[in-house]
Design a protein around this motif. Structure first.
Motif, short mmCIF file in Angstrom:
data_model
loop_
_atom_site.label_atom_id
_atom_site.label_comp_id
_atom_site.label_asym_id
_atom_site.label_seq_id
_atom_site.Cartn_x
_atom_site.Cartn_y
_atom_site.Cartn_z
N LEU A 101 12.93 -40.93 44.08
CA LEU A 101 13.70 -40.32 44.91
C LEU A 101 14.33 -39.78 43.91
O LEU A 101 14.68 -38.22 44.46
CB LEU A 101 14.96 -41.87 45.53
N GLU A 102 14.22 -39.56 43.47
CA GLU A 102 15.45 -39.55 42.17
C GLU A 102 14.40 -37.86 41.98
O GLU A 102 14.90 -36.56 41.22
CB GLU A 102 15.49 -39.69 40.96
N GLU A 103 12.71 -37.47 41.07
CA GLU A 103 12.33 -36.62 41.28
C GLU A 103 11.81 -36.10 42.51
O GLU A 103 12.10 -34.25 41.98
CB GLU A 103 11.04 -37.35 40.95
N ARG A 104 12.61 -36.30 43.51
CA ARG A 104 12.43 -35.89 44.70
C ARG A 104 13.52 -34.64 45.00
O ARG A 104 13.23 -33.40 46.08
CB ARG A 104 12.01 -36.34 46.56
N LEU A 105 14.77 -35.32 44.80
CA LEU A 105 15.63 -34.87 44.80
C LEU A 105 16.25 -33.53 44.02
O LEU A 105 16.85 -32.40 43.77
CB LEU A 105 16.81 -35.38 44.60
N ARG A 106 15.58 -33.57 42.78
CA ARG A 106 15.75 -32.93 41.71
C ARG A 106 15.62 -31.27 41.90
O ARG A 106 16.69 -30.58 41.17
CB ARG A 106 14.80 -33.58 40.24
N PRO A 107 14.31 -31.16 42.64
CA PRO A 107 14.85 -29.40 42.88
C PRO A 107 15.85 -28.53 43.56
O PRO A 107 16.07 -28.06 43.21
CB PRO A 107 12.93 -29.37 44.20
N GLY A 108 16.01 -29.66 44.34
CA GLY A 108 17.63 -29.22 45.14
C GLY A 108 19.10 -29.17 43.59
O GLY A 108 20.27 -29.01 44.37
N GLY A 109 18.64 -30.27 42.80
CA GLY A 109 19.59 -30.23 41.88
C GLY A 109 21.04 -31.30 42.59
O GLY A 109 22.52 -30.73 41.59
N VAL A 110 20.44 -31.95 42.57
CA VAL A 110 21.40 -32.95 43.17
C VAL A 110 21.39 -34.39 42.94
O VAL A 110 19.92 -34.70 42.85
CB VAL A 110 21.56 -33.00 44.66
N PRO A 111 22.55 -34.80 41.99
CA PRO A 111 21.70 -36.35 41.29
C PRO A 111 21.27 -37.78 42.20
O PRO A 111 22.93 -36.90 43.21
CB PRO A 111 23.16 -36.77 40.12
N ILE A 112 20.66 -38.11 42.46
CA ILE A 112 21.05 -39.90 43.36
C ILE A 112 22.22 -40.23 43.82
O ILE A 112 22.35 -40.24 44.54
CB ILE A 112 19.36 -40.39 42.62
N GLU A 113 22.66 -40.54 42.59
CA GLU A 113 23.95 -40.97 42.92
C GLU A 113 25.41 -39.83 44.13
O GLU A 113 25.83 -40.40 45.00
CB GLU A 113 25.16 -41.21 41.58
N GLN A 114 24.72 -38.74 43.92
CA GLN A 114 25.93 -37.54 44.67
C GLN A 114 25.56 -37.34 46.07
O GLN A 114 25.50 -37.85 47.15
CB GLN A 114 26.32 -36.77 43.99
N PHE A 115 23.64 -37.98 46.02
CA PHE A 115 23.55 -37.46 47.37
C PHE A 115 23.89 -39.37 48.01
O PHE A 115 23.69 -39.22 49.63
CB PHE A 115 21.46 -38.18 47.06
#
Length: 140
Positions: A25-39
């Motif tokens: 999930l972290e890797e998939r969120l990375r392009p959006g520049g959002v840390p998993i905790e914020q998501f």
């Protein structure tokens, strides 16, 4: 009888599966520049808003001290804002700002796609069974 190897320990298997899923999930969120905790915080707020800090910490699995720092950052980035609790002025509620709602809307498909993939890997019925078993484990 005790497990013979680490790979036979239920707690190790659960932790390993969690680590792999979170990393993906972290890797998939990375392009959006959002840390998993914020998501995760935006996810909690999308289900229950406004929300008290303690509830966000519990639901997002983030330590309360760490949560305060993350919320501070999110306030600076105009993703969320704080408001007093109308029922108890000593409490603070967190709400999603317009930019946070737009960001969550843009990224929520990442989480949905992961959930769908996991259900496919576990052949649907097994996914539902696993959820039931994990909920039972958490209730004890």
């Amino acid at each position: 009888m005790a497990p013979k190897t680490l790979d036979d320990q239920l707690s190790y298997l659960i932790a390993s599966a969690n680590r792999r899923i979170e990393t993906e999930l972290e890797e998939r969120l990375r392009p959006g520049g959002v840390p998993i905790e914020q998501f995760r915080i935006l996810e909690v707020l999308s289900e229950n808003e406004p929300c008290a800090m303690g509830e966000i910490a519990r639901r997002s699995l983030i330590d309360p001290a760490t949560l305060t720092k993350i919320i501070d950052r999110m306030v600076r980035d105009n993703l969320v804002y704080r408001a007093p609790d109308p029922d108890d002025r000593r409490k603070v509620l967190i709400l999603t700002a317009a930019e946070g709602k737009a960001l969550y809307k843009r990224l929520s498909g990442v989480s949905s796609a992961q959930e769908k993939r996991l259900a496919e890997v576990l052949a649907g019925e097994k996914a539902a069974e696993l959820k039931t078993l994990l909920r039972e484990l958490l209730e004890r």
